[in-house]
Design an enzyme around this catalytic site. Structure first.
Site, PDB file in Angstrom:
ATOM      1  N   CYS A 167       0.808  -1.224   0.000  1.00 45.66           N
ATOM      2  CA  CYS A 167       0.000   0.000   0.000  1.00 45.66           C
ATOM      3  C   CYS A 167       0.841   1.274   0.000  1.00 45.66           C
ATOM      4  O   CYS A 167       0.298   2.375  -0.124  1.00 45.66           O
ATOM      5  CB  CYS A 167      -0.935  -0.005   1.200  1.00 45.66           C
ATOM      6  N   HIS A 299      -2.681   7.614   6.333  1.00 47.41           N
ATOM      7  CA  HIS A 299      -2.941   6.328   5.685  1.00 47.41           C
ATOM      8  C   HIS A 299      -4.323   5.838   6.077  1.00 47.41           C
ATOM      9  O   HIS A 299      -5.097   5.408   5.224  1.00 47.41           O
ATOM     10  CB  HIS A 299      -1.865   5.322   6.074  1.00 47.41           C
ATOM     11  N   HIS A 333      -9.925   1.801   0.215  1.00 49.31           N
ATOM     12  CA  HIS A 333      -8.479   1.588   0.252  1.00 49.31           C
ATOM     13  C   HIS A 333      -8.050   1.058  -1.109  1.00 49.31           C
ATOM     14  O   HIS A 333      -8.273  -0.111  -1.441  1.00 49.31           O
ATOM     15  CB  HIS A 333      -8.144   0.586   1.351  1.00 49.31           C
TER      16      HIS A 333
END
Length: 774
Positions: A167, A299, A333
């Site tokens: 990620c 994040h 996400h």
């Protein structure tokens, strides 16, 4: 001797942005949706997600191949990327045909690009229908496939990097892209990334119990994430080119930082130290104090482990005053695409003097710090210096510092100083075992260790599965076969100096692989497509990410400096050498590895990389191999200060590709180019080369391309050429690093050698080194 030449005083400007995701198929659509507080998290329609903990995601409800003009063989992630690229280039106002191709680079990031195509191949393989797969579709399974397509579209002949650090991928890609500009290696860099929602990705996060049954609301009492898909592209240019062409600067990239948690395969260090290290590294690179940051795009995945750790890190660094939000509440996400889509989102709203809000955040979850979380009703502001955070599996952390609406009109950014790059250790484990001491004998005898499997008709050089008994490696007894090879090689490369890497933020680990661990990938996909996706194997899922080996290396040796994964060991070694040369790190180790399975051999055969044979003594060019390779690079001044031993000096390096899809030109143009560039950087004439370690295996065109390139660069010279991959088998990931290691081991003191060739995706590489200490 250390050099003190100031380098890279040109800032990297973002002059164009493009986005393609369910919330907005353009920047204008995305901005409008976010200003109205809308989200795109809905029940998945493209496949049946009803068996999972949640069927919600931000995903397109249909196949996009009819909507986006592209070749049929391309992966879904590439379709997203092409559309975002077209918008970004149009907005930039650039005519790339007017830019020198060698000054154009591409740097993209992704966690699972190519996985939709991989699923298609896996289903056919499981049904014994692999012969029905178009070989181009096999190329589309590569994480780097989107980069290959974009480099063709923009005609780039500069550096090409695909970063796959889960990620943290596209956040890191933007930072590395800016560094290419800052160190005067490029005038234009196409940066960003893409990822997709697919059944195997959703099954994996379901197996980890990470999905939220409701729309995700990071930092709130509601725990869990919603997956998302899409792509984002930003066009970076040097200040020189921006001024010359009168381009509009949307933002400046001031700096970036990476770190490793060295903690766990999927869960972050709970005190947030790794996140804090990445943020501090980025601020130091940008020469920005914490008090100067006016907004943080966190994040903020919505999971309990991530949100708590990140908020603790932010609280220690910034207190409770800096506005914070997670834009994953809008579009989920998006994994490796998170960094670039969140950067674009932040910049779009900053242009309107707005800050992205935290949707659905009413109360702060127990365990999360009470920060200045942005709400829809109070999100006005005029942000100047922004921080974008992204953290991924394997403990890979990345932070990016941007400046918008800045009153400071100075174009200067902190200058990098240069140092010489030396090699302090190598490790090479092959089918012949540890071959550091015996490679000279093997290369001279031209002995081939591959053996014919009469049942399959393939020849391969398989390595024994190592048994881990040492303290640092014992916890990895159940990890992937290829990762074990890499860890053994890294242990050898670090040797008695491993303490210089442990807990040292100035010591990094860069992994370079083309494919993920094959056996775990097969096992995981079998659990999805031959079983119940809701019961997919949670043990194997984290191992299918390309950065799993790098994460394991970080954990095994407690390496917490710059930690990331680049597709291909040539690109990884060049990036690590840059980090050391420009003193971003005092030292950086590089690891790579390959493993074979019968299924993978069939795939290589279908792709035209390997042929079957009936020969008892197979031709070397037909031999695949398993290996782990590692090399330790360090600043000369650091080694001299501690009286360390040097095995060689890197005096020039270059990597690049041809501007075509995943392959290379038969005339060897890319290799010719990088050989000349590396020799020029080393200030060495072709007739001074002692020997060449050549990698000329792979797709059928590789040998011809290498032969023609060598003829052009070394015309009339009689130079000894060795081919390590013909001895130990061809490893698409480890092949370049194997060639470099063999060059280090076999270059006498004062002599100069080159490791060169192509990797399987068409990356041409050349490393010029001078022998020392022998």
């Amino acid at each position: 001797m250390s050099h003190t030449k100031a380098s890279g005083t040109s800032a990297a400007h973002i002059v164009g942005m493009g986005v393609y995701c369910p919330l907005g198929k353009s920047c204008a659509q995305l901005e409008k949706a976010m200003l109205y507080g809308q989200d795109s998290i809905t029940p998945v329609e493209l496949f049946d997600a009803s068996m999972f903990l949640s069927e919600l995601a931000s995903s397109f409800p249909y196949d996009l191949k009819g909507e986006i003009k592209a070749a049929d063989w391309m992966d879904r992630a590439t379709l997203f990327t092409i559309t975002a690229y077209n918008e970004a280039l149009k907005q930039s106002g650039l005519n790339l045909s007017e830019i020198e191709p060698e000054r154009i680079s591409v740097c993209l990031g992704s966690s699972h690009a190519g996985l939709v195509s991989t699923e298609d191949v896996a289903v056919k393989a499981l049904n014994a229908e692999l012969e029905k797969v178009d070989p181009k579709t096999l190329a589309a399974t590569l994480v780097s496939s989107s980069t290959s397509v974009i480099k063709r579209l923009c005609g780039a002949k500069g550096r090409m990097l695909t970063i796959s650090s889960a990620c943290a991928s596209s956040n890191s890609a933007i930072g590395v892209a800016a560094e290419l500009v800052r160190t005067d290696q490029a005038d234009v860099v196409i940066a960003g990334g893409a990822d997709t929602v697919s059944v195997s990705v959703m099954a994996g996060f379901n197996a980890l119990r990470a999905l939220s049954p409701e729309k995700t609301a990071p930092f709130s009492p509601q725990i869990g994430l919603s997956l998302g898909e899409g792509a984002g592209i930003v066009v970076l240019v040097s200040d020189r080119l921006r001024a010359q062409l009168n381009l509009v600067s949307l933002a400046r990239v001031l700096g970036y930082g990476l770190s490793g948690d060295a903690h766990h395969a999927t869960s972050p260090d709970q005190d947030g130290t790794g996140a804090e290290n990445a943020m501090r590294s980025a601020l130091n690179d940008a020469d920005v104090a914490p008090i100067q940051i006016s907004y943080i795009n966190a994040h903020g995945t919505g999971t309990e482990a991530n949100d708590g750790a990140e908020t603790r890190a932010m609280k220690r660094m910034f207190g409770s005053q800096v506005p914070v939000s997670s834009t994953k509440s809008y579009y989920g996400h998006t994994l490796g695409a998170s960094g670039v889509i969140e950067t674009i989102s932040t910049l779009l709203l900053a242009q309107e003097n707005k800050l992205p809000a935290n949707l659905r955040l009413e109360d702060v979850r127990k365990g999360c710090e009470h920060l200045n979380y942005v709400k829809l009703m109070d999100n006005s502001g005029a942000p100047q210096k922004l921080l974008i955070n992204n953290f991924g599996f394997g403990g890979n952390n990345s932070s990016l510092v941007l400046e918008v609406n800045g009153k400071n009109t100075s174009n200067e950014v902190p200058a990098y100083k240069e140092d010489d790059v030396v090699i302090t250790g190598i490790g090479l484990h092959t089918c012949a075992g540890d071959v550091k001491e015996s490679s000279a004998e093997h290369l001279k005898s031209q002995q081939c260790f591959a053996q014919l499997d009469e049942e399959t008709g393939f020849t391969s050089a398989l390595s024994n599965i190592p048994r881990f008994t040492s303290k640092e490696l014992r916890p990895f007894a159940r990890t992937a076969r290829s990762t074990k090879f890499a860890l053994l090689a890294l242990k050898d490369a670090l040797g008695d100096e491993h303490d210089l890497y442990a807990e040292n933020l100035r010591s990094g680990i860069i992994s370079g692989v083309v494919f993920g661990a094959q056996k775990p990938t097969e096992k995981y996909l079998e659990s999805v497509f031959l079983g119940n996706p809701a019961l997919a194997n949670a043990h194997f899922f984290p191992m299918i990410t390309l950065n799993a080996t790098g994460g394991a290396a970080s954990m095994a040796f407690q390496i917490k400096g710059f930690t990331t994964t680049v597709t291909g060991s040539a690109s990884a070694a060049a990036y690590a050498a840059d980090l050391v040369k420009y003193q971003r790190q005092d030292r950086a180790a590089v690891v790579s590895c390959d493993e074979l399975t019968p299924a993978l051999e069939k795939i290589y055969h279908r792709a035209g990389v390997v042929a079957k044979t009936k020969e008892k003594r197979p031709r070397r060019a037909q031999s695949l191999g398993e290996a782990g390779a590692a090399i330790a690079l360090e600043r000369r001044s650091e080694v001299d200060a501690r009286g360390g031993q040097v095995q060689g000096k890197l005096i020039g390096w270059a990597v690049s590709q041809d501007p075509i899809d995943i392959s290379m030109q038969r005339d060897g143009e890319a290799l010719t180019r990088v050989l000349n560039k590396a020799l020029s950087a080393a200030n060495v004439a072709a007739d001074n080369i002692h020997q060449i370690m050549l990698l000329d295996q792979g797709p059928s065109v590789t040998k011809s391309a290498c032969s023609k390139a060598l003829a052009k660069v070394f015309s009339g010279e009689s130079i000894q050429i060795y081919r390590p991959a013909q001895i130990y088998g061809y490893g698409p990931s480890s092949g370049p690093l194997m060639a470099l290691n063999c060059a280090v081991a076999n270059t006498p003191n004062g002599k100069i050698s080159i490791a060169a060739g192509y990797d399987v995706v068409g990356e041409a590489f050349a490393f010029v080194l001078e022998g020392e200490g022998k």
